[in-house]
Design a protein around this motif. Structure first.
Motif, PDB file in Angstrom:
ATOM      1  N   HIS A  98       0.886  -1.165   0.000  1.00  0.00           N
ATOM      2  CA  HIS A  98       0.000   0.000   0.000  1.00  0.00           C
ATOM      3  C   HIS A  98       0.921   1.211   0.000  1.00  0.00           C
ATOM      4  CE1 HIS A  98      -3.135  -2.868   0.822  1.00  0.00           C
ATOM      5  NE2 HIS A  98      -2.440  -3.312   1.865  1.00  0.00           N
ATOM      6  N   ASP A  99       1.517   1.455  -1.156  1.00  0.00           N
ATOM      7  CA  ASP A  99       2.612   2.426  -1.273  1.00  0.00           C
ATOM      8  C   ASP A  99       2.040   3.832  -1.485  1.00  0.00           C
ATOM      9  OD1 ASP A  99       4.738   4.032  -2.272  1.00  0.00           O
ATOM     10  OD2 ASP A  99       5.801   2.251  -2.971  1.00  0.00           O
ATOM     11  N   ALA A 100       2.163   4.657  -0.452  1.00  0.00           N
ATOM     12  CA  ALA A 100       1.600   6.010  -0.516  1.00  0.00           C
ATOM     13  C   ALA A 100       2.297   6.852  -1.584  1.00  0.00           C
ATOM     14  CB  ALA A 100       1.736   6.689   0.855  1.00  0.00           C
ATOM     15  N   LEU A 101       3.582   6.573  -1.816  1.00  0.00           N
ATOM     16  CA  LEU A 101       4.317   7.396  -2.782  1.00  0.00           C
ATOM     17  C   LEU A 101       3.906   7.076  -4.221  1.00  0.00           C
ATOM     18  CD1 LEU A 101       6.361   9.527  -3.528  1.00  0.00           C
ATOM     19  CD2 LEU A 101       8.175   7.811  -3.306  1.00  0.00           C
ATOM     20  N   VAL A 102       3.708   5.813  -4.538  1.00  0.00           N
ATOM     21  CA  VAL A 102       3.279   5.489  -5.912  1.00  0.00           C
ATOM     22  C   VAL A 102       1.890   6.082  -6.159  1.00  0.00           C
ATOM     23  CG1 VAL A 102       2.951   3.718  -7.639  1.00  0.00           C
ATOM     24  CG2 VAL A 102       4.671   3.384  -5.901  1.00  0.00           C
ATOM     25  N   ALA A 103       1.025   6.009  -5.138  1.00  0.00           N
ATOM     26  CA  ALA A 103      -0.313   6.606  -5.288  1.00  0.00           C
ATOM     27  C   ALA A 103      -0.182   8.102  -5.576  1.00  0.00           C
ATOM     28  CB  ALA A 103      -1.138   6.367  -4.023  1.00  0.00           C
ATOM     29  N   ALA A 104       0.673   8.781  -4.811  1.00  0.00           N
ATOM     30  CA  ALA A 104       0.872  10.226  -5.016  1.00  0.00           C
ATOM     31  C   ALA A 104       1.503  10.497  -6.377  1.00  0.00           C
ATOM     32  CB  ALA A 104       1.738  10.794  -3.895  1.00  0.00           C
ATOM     33  N   ALA A 105       2.448   9.649  -6.773  1.00  0.00           N
ATOM     34  CA  ALA A 105       3.162   9.862  -8.037  1.00  0.00           C
ATOM     35  C   ALA A 105       2.215   9.758  -9.228  1.00  0.00           C
ATOM     36  CB  ALA A 105       4.312   8.856  -8.161  1.00  0.00           C
ATOM     37  N   GLN A 106       1.339   8.735  -9.190  1.00  0.00           N
ATOM     38  CA  GLN A 106       0.395   8.604 -10.305  1.00  0.00           C
ATOM     39  C   GLN A 106      -0.481   9.849 -10.404  1.00  0.00           C
ATOM     40  OE1 GLN A 106      -1.985   4.956 -10.570  1.00  0.00           O
ATOM     41  NE2 GLN A 106      -3.618   6.166 -11.528  1.00  0.00           N
ATOM     42  N   TRP A 107      -0.889  10.341  -9.247  1.00  0.00           N
ATOM     43  CA  TRP A 107      -1.723  11.548  -9.217  1.00  0.00           C
ATOM     44  C   TRP A 107      -0.948  12.766  -9.736  1.00  0.00           C
ATOM     45  CZ3 TRP A 107      -0.996  15.688  -5.613  1.00  0.00           C
ATOM     46  CH2 TRP A 107      -1.977  16.685  -5.684  1.00  0.00           C
ATOM     47  N   ILE A 108       0.314  12.899  -9.366  1.00  0.00           N
ATOM     48  CA  ILE A 108       1.127  14.032  -9.825  1.00  0.00           C
ATOM     49  C   ILE A 108       1.208  14.043 -11.360  1.00  0.00           C
ATOM     50  CG2 ILE A 108       3.502  14.957  -9.873  1.00  0.00           C
ATOM     51  CD1 ILE A 108       3.712  13.982  -6.886  1.00  0.00           C
ATOM     52  N   VAL A 109       1.362  12.859 -11.940  1.00  0.00           N
ATOM     53  CA  VAL A 109       1.398  12.774 -13.409  1.00  0.00           C
ATOM     54  C   VAL A 109       0.030  13.169 -13.980  1.00  0.00           C
ATOM     55  CG1 VAL A 109       1.696  11.213 -15.372  1.00  0.00           C
ATOM     56  CG2 VAL A 109       3.201  11.011 -13.373  1.00  0.00           C
ATOM     57  N   GLU A 110      -1.038  12.736 -13.328  1.00  0.00           N
ATOM     58  CA  GLU A 110      -2.383  13.073 -13.810  1.00  0.00           C
ATOM     59  C   GLU A 110      -2.671  14.565 -13.699  1.00  0.00           C
ATOM     60  OE1 GLU A 110      -4.483   8.726 -13.074  1.00  0.00           O
ATOM     61  OE2 GLU A 110      -4.500  10.217 -11.472  1.00  0.00           O
ATOM     62  N   VAL A 111      -2.132  15.201 -12.659  1.00  0.00           N
ATOM     63  CA  VAL A 111      -2.286  16.659 -12.524  1.00  0.00           C
ATOM     64  C   VAL A 111      -1.668  17.340 -13.745  1.00  0.00           C
ATOM     65  CG1 VAL A 111      -1.510  18.696 -11.221  1.00  0.00           C
ATOM     66  CG2 VAL A 111      -2.375  16.687  -9.996  1.00  0.00           C
ATOM     67  N   GLU A 112      -0.468  16.917 -14.116  1.00  0.00           N
ATOM     68  CA  GLU A 112       0.183  17.509 -15.286  1.00  0.00           C
ATOM     69  C   GLU A 112      -0.637  17.263 -16.554  1.00  0.00           C
ATOM     70  OE1 GLU A 112       3.215  15.460 -17.490  1.00  0.00           O
ATOM     71  OE2 GLU A 112       4.598  17.145 -17.243  1.00  0.00           O
ATOM     72  N   GLN A 113      -1.048  16.007 -16.743  1.00  0.00           N
ATOM     73  CA  GLN A 113      -1.757  15.654 -17.983  1.00  0.00           C
ATOM     74  C   GLN A 113      -3.073  16.409 -18.113  1.00  0.00           C
ATOM     75  OE1 GLN A 113      -1.842  11.411 -17.554  1.00  0.00           O
ATOM     76  NE2 GLN A 113       0.118  11.123 -18.584  1.00  0.00           N
TER      77      GLN A 113
END
Lengths: 418, 418
Positions: free
Chosen positions: A241-256
């Motif tokens: 349950h990796d909080a960083l991967v969850a945040a990272a996917q979201w960060i990419v989605e924010v950009e997109q």
């Protein structure tokens, strides 16, 4: 300090640039340009600028919020007033143009006008505080001139524990007189700010100028992703349950997402992972979100979408996410009649001025609800700002000066909406 | 401390668990379980364990690296030696089972053997240092017994500036005698470590035990993404060089890639964005990468792929990335004859033991190149470890004890490969 070759000081634009660089040498910290609100350097800057004002035939005064002001009188004593303004305080280790350009370009315009008769007074104001660098709160000067500098703001303290009110007194002024000495003249019918763009858009479009039609609204959030710390060696990928991967996917989605909408910008500027060890699956991540758009409804829609995206990226991994609103600022539309007039003036002066919105906050945002206001942006080479290498091009300063002069000469006070 | 109900102390597994919990009360920091290498608590732990050893009929000694050792003699004086081992030091604020379970389960096996004649001696070793918590460097004990504890390691200092050699002397031992008192008996033909899994796999598979066939190799990198700081309001998405989005896309790709390979784990545990302000597009990001796989070639291929992914995520955004190798550790295969024997022993005892690789480092990794070695993993409820709530189930400890006893009774020293 920039190593740029000094422009030919015989042109009027070059003179403005030379003055900006001269002012940049007045600093609280030797070797850089740092001029905080009501600091000793502010006093020296006032001395130099009021000397330039006097050379232009203007008598200056300092109001009780520390703003240096001078009025070019119309032949008609009961004429209304147009305000030209920008600020002369800086961020730490600043460049020479963010703020001072607008003040010294306004002064140059008044010099160029010479004896030309105008049906309005022109008040030139050098705001003493816009950046928020000393008291951690911006726009103190513009708030003072629109009567919104309240007791709580006067009570704010700097890092040395000195309040705004005390700083005003130490500067030889009287904070209790702000309501008398600061307000704009009641007859003020327009306010115009010339400012560097502080962004890369004009450079990208190969244009000298932009007329600012709106200042974007902003939403700021802090998100917390909470997963589970696990051993990076013994925990298979499927059981994490990796909080960083969850945040990272979201960060990419924010950009997109933001990249799909021309006027939208969205930024994750800060991120931390806990416990933050190479060999531990991150349990918790804090991340910030900054969303800006010139239309409030579009900004709200973007925020709602992006928070939903955070939720789905987290849920997908058995991670929880929460979002806390940290700040919200509505978009401010600048005066349509004034922006149109500025576009026409640019056209007459032989320049294309792009229509643009400002992604940063400016004093114009504070004045706009009280008086018809607009801004003229001058191209920022490399989009650079808040940096010693901040610069302007002589041709762009000439374009701005010619546009402003053209506006002043053709402006009819009664045509500006109130 | 765990609030779990104490198991029925009349069963042999329950007795092992009770002893582990009793040992957990011996701590350098009251209220938690923290037992650092050669600390006062280590001395108290030695007193208690050697008392239990004596009750089992074993005389103990402490070697000059601080390891507590006792030998159950075979009837044949020139018989070879089998070593049962684990460690009794802990991480700060640890649980009761990581380490001690292997020592006390080994002791229980010896107690259960009673007078059973075996064709080999059994040496039980409680290693004093495995976690690396005091000197920031793990496996000091196992390195000592295989003759690899070198001068540089003896010179390492803890936070108080005390060296390993000084700590050994303060404990009443003599570091110069390590080469004499520490090595394994030359006749040692096998070494077996029982340890909690420290991961969630057995719980997920609903199995009590696993036989460890390899200890994974590890690669650790630190990556730096360098983009450009920009104003979050004035920089359109298309003109950004956002180091954090580049890193974020890569972090997601690390997860996705590793999820496709059953035995691969890859983790980004630490990330920082600079300058780290809500309203500034991040210029620089540091991130760690930890990659583990039981086959070195597969690990190298994964690392190469993931570094390429970082490169493409960065280049795509005009961001530069560099990767610095911080550590590399080769995979260690455990002894095939011993792992097969352990599987058969589990089967005979009536349990399924999963074949597994260990994603964490263990002393077995240090011993394996010198003596045939294997490990038996005991299920970790909720995969929890290095935490006060770390636990074991009585049924699983019974399964481990039964399996170990079955192995010991059926093991023929000459059948173990050298």
């Amino acid at each position: 300090m920039s190593n740029a070759v000094s422009p030919d000081p015989t042109t009027r634009a070059a003179k403005i640039i030379t003055r900006c660089r001269e002012l940049a040498r007045i600093t609280d910290i030797p070797g850089e340009t740092t001029r905080l609100f009501l600091s000793p350097a502010t006093s020296d800057a006032h001395t130099l600028i009021s000397w330039w004002m006097r050379q232009a035939g203007l008598e200056s005064r300092t109001d009780d919020a520390g703003n240096l002001r001078a009025v070019r009188r119309s032949g008609k004593p009961d004429a209304p007033t147009l305000v030209l303004f920008s600020h002369i305080d800086t961020v730490p280790n600043a460049g020479a143009f963010d703020g001072p350009l607008g003040v010294l370009l306004g002064l140059a315009a008044i010099e160029e006008l010479g004896a030309t008769a105008l049906p309005f007074h022109i008040e030139l104001i050098a705001f003493a505080e816009e950046e928020g660098a000393r008291f951690g709160f911006p726009f103190l000067s513009s708030l003072a001139v629109v009567g919104k500098l309240d007791a709580a703001m006067l009570d704010r303290k700097d890092k040395q524990g000195i309040s705004v009110a005390e700083a005003i007194r130490s500067f030889g002024l009287d904070p209790t007189r702000i309501p008398e000495t600061c307000p704009l003249a009641p007859s003020t019918f327009a306010a115009i700010e010339v400012h560097i763009e502080q962004g890369p858009v004009l450079e990208k479009e190969d244009a000298s100028l932009a007329v600012v039609e709106a200042i974007v609204g902003q939403s700021r959030f802090e998100l917390t992703f909470e997963g589970q710390a696990n051993h990076a060696g013994t925990t298979p990928m499927a059981l994490r349950h990796d909080a960083l991967v969850a945040a990272a996917q979201w960060i990419v989605e924010v950009e997109q997402y933001a990249a799909n909408y021309k006027q939208l910008v969205a930024t994750v500027g800060r991120v931390d992972a806990y416990p933050g060890a190479t060999n531990i699956v991150p349990a918790k991540v804090h991340a910030t979100l900054d969303v800006r758009h010139p239309k409030d409804e579009s900004r709200h829609a973007a925020v709602a979408h992006l928070l939903t995206k955070a939720e789905s990226s987290a849920t997908h991994r058995g991670v929880k996410v929460s979002a806390k609103a940290m700040a919200e600022q509505k978009a401010v539309n600048l005066d349509r009649t004034l922006t149109t007039a500025l576009h026409r003036a640019a056209e007459r002066a032989g320049f294309d001025a792009e229509p643009m919105f400002s992604g940063a906050g400016h004093d114009s945002m504070i004045l706009a609800p009280h008086v018809p206001t607009t801004m003229l942006f001058v191209r920022s080479p490399r989009g650079l700002s808040h940096h010693p290498d901040e610069n302007v091009r002589e041709e762009d300063v000439e374009a701005a000066l010619a546009t402003l002069l053209n506006l002043l000469i053709h402006l009819h006070p009664h045509k500006i909406s109130e």
